[in-house]
Design a protein around this motif. Structure first.
Motif, PDB file in Angstrom:
ATOM      1  N   SER A  97       0.787  -1.102   0.137  1.00 13.14           N
ATOM      2  CA  SER A  97       0.032   0.010  -0.112  1.00 13.14           C
ATOM      3  C   SER A  97       0.796   1.237   0.022  1.00 13.14           C
ATOM      4  N   ASP A  98       2.001   1.193   0.582  1.00 15.05           N
ATOM      5  CA  ASP A  98       2.798   2.379   0.782  1.00 15.05           C
ATOM      6  C   ASP A  98       3.258   2.640  -0.486  1.00 15.05           C
ATOM      7  N   THR A  99       3.996   1.777  -1.214  1.00 10.01           N
ATOM      8  CA  THR A  99       4.755   1.957  -2.488  1.00 10.01           C
ATOM      9  C   THR A  99       3.644   2.342  -3.639  1.00 10.01           C
ATOM     10  N   ARG A 100       2.326   1.930  -3.627  1.00 12.81           N
ATOM     11  CA  ARG A 100       1.480   2.205  -4.746  1.00 12.81           C
ATOM     12  C   ARG A 100       0.834   3.742  -4.536  1.00 12.81           C
ATOM     13  N   VAL A 118       5.488  11.486  -5.802  1.00 16.58           N
ATOM     14  CA  VAL A 118       6.700  12.071  -6.827  1.00 16.58           C
ATOM     15  C   VAL A 118       7.923  11.895  -5.873  1.00 16.58           C
ATOM     16  N   ALA A 119       8.852  11.502  -6.673  1.00 21.32           N
ATOM     17  CA  ALA A 119      10.444  11.447  -5.968  1.00 21.32           C
ATOM     18  C   ALA A 119      10.971  12.663  -6.684  1.00 21.32           C
ATOM     19  N   TYR A 120      11.246  13.941  -5.730  1.00 18.21           N
ATOM     20  CA  TYR A 120      12.049  15.058  -6.262  1.00 18.21           C
ATOM     21  C   TYR A 120      13.527  14.873  -6.372  1.00 18.21           C
ATOM     22  N   GLU A 121      13.769  14.028  -5.716  1.00 18.95           N
ATOM     23  CA  GLU A 121      15.093  14.070  -5.227  1.00 18.95           C
ATOM     24  C   GLU A 121      15.720  12.433  -4.879  1.00 18.95           C
ATOM     25  N   GLU A 174       9.368  17.950   2.308  1.00 24.50           N
ATOM     26  CA  GLU A 174       8.212  17.860   1.235  1.00 24.50           C
ATOM     27  C   GLU A 174       8.306  17.015   0.441  1.00 24.50           C
ATOM     28  N   GLN A 175       8.997  15.904   0.891  1.00 26.86           N
ATOM     29  CA  GLN A 175       9.100  14.638  -0.020  1.00 26.86           C
ATOM     30  C   GLN A 175       8.825  13.699   0.676  1.00 26.86           C
ATOM     31  N   ASN A 176       8.245  12.492   0.176  1.00 29.06           N
ATOM     32  CA  ASN A 176       8.054  11.379   1.025  1.00 29.06           C
ATOM     33  C   ASN A 176       8.992  10.294   0.913  1.00 29.06           C
ATOM     34  N   ALA A 199      10.387   6.549  -5.549  1.00 34.53           N
ATOM     35  CA  ALA A 199      10.672   5.830  -6.825  1.00 34.53           C
ATOM     36  C   ALA A 199      11.619   4.681  -6.492  1.00 34.53           C
ATOM     37  N   THR A 200      12.640   4.863  -5.643  1.00 36.19           N
ATOM     38  CA  THR A 200      13.498   3.686  -5.152  1.00 36.19           C
ATOM     39  C   THR A 200      12.627   2.604  -4.486  1.00 36.19           C
ATOM     40  N   ALA A 201      11.733   3.237  -3.615  1.00 39.07           N
ATOM     41  CA  ALA A 201      10.803   2.138  -2.734  1.00 39.07           C
ATOM     42  C   ALA A 201       9.968   1.369  -3.687  1.00 39.07           C
TER      43      ALA A 201
END
Length: 204
Positions: free
Chosen positions: A102-105, A109-112, A149-151, A173-175
């Motif tokens: 559920s977390d990865t879905r 957005v990955a800003y960095e 501000e990034q998850n 994105a890596t996750a």
């Protein structure tokens, strides 16, 4: 548990290529988890998964063992070294995927790009093979945290007492890529290997 040598990606080459007819091969569990003796996570890091895992045996240069479990590790390509690694059964791997799903879905957005390894100060000493073996070590999904501000997402390596000995922080994105890679590896049927006697042994 039979402790093998320190977990290094180079083992794939040492065991998989150039083996002689007299080389012996057996199915046996290696270390449940291990941390490199010198964790200096400089440069690019990446997650890798693998099944099965080849280990050089404790004795004999022509001996090797093969661990049918699924390896999940953070690789430092510049040193061909697994900085933090743990092996899990198919059941354990599916439980990890369920926790991640559920977390990865809904990762966003990955800003960095972020992939950071942190090691606990209270961790097993370096053994004779040059690594820190964690008996009963296993991965645990730690969920999402927000930073600038990034998850970001956490994955912790726990010991047999469920105490954290290492933590990996990654961007969304890596996750998501890690989830897909673990899922893909879990779906692969273990291969048939040929033992030194010439007889075939199917990995369970």
């Amino acid at each position: 548990m039979r402790v093998g040598v320190c977990v290094h990606a180079i083992l794939l080459t040492l065991v998989g290529c150039g083996s002689s007819q007299s080389a012996s091969l057996e199915v046996a569990d290696g270390p449940d988890a291990a941390i490199a003796a010198d964790v200096d996570p400089a440069g690019a890091l990446q997650w890798i998964t693998q099944q099965p895992v080849w280990d050089r045996a404790a004795v004999g240069i022509d001996s090797a063992t093969i661990d049918p479990r699924i390896l999940i590790a953070v690789l430092q390509p510049s040193r061909a070294t697994w900085l933090v690694a743990a092996r899990s059964t198919l059941r354990e791997t599916l439980e990890l995927l369920e926790a991640m799903r559920s977390d990865t879905r809904a990762a966003g957005v990955a800003y960095e790009h972020v992939l950071v390894v942190e090691i606990s100060a209270d961790v097993a000493p370096v053994n004779a093979a040059g690594c820190r073996v964690i008996d009963g070590g296993h991965w645990q999904w730690g969920g999402m945290v927000q930073h600038d501000e990034q998850n970001l997402f956490l994955m912790s390596l726990l010991d047999a007492s469920d105490q954290p000995v290492a933590r990996v922080t990654m961007d969304s994105a890596t996750a998501a890529n890690l989830y897909r890679e673990i899922d893909r590896t879990a779906r692969v049927t273990p291969p048939v290997v040929v033992a030194g006697t010439g007889e075939e042994a199917v990995l369970r």
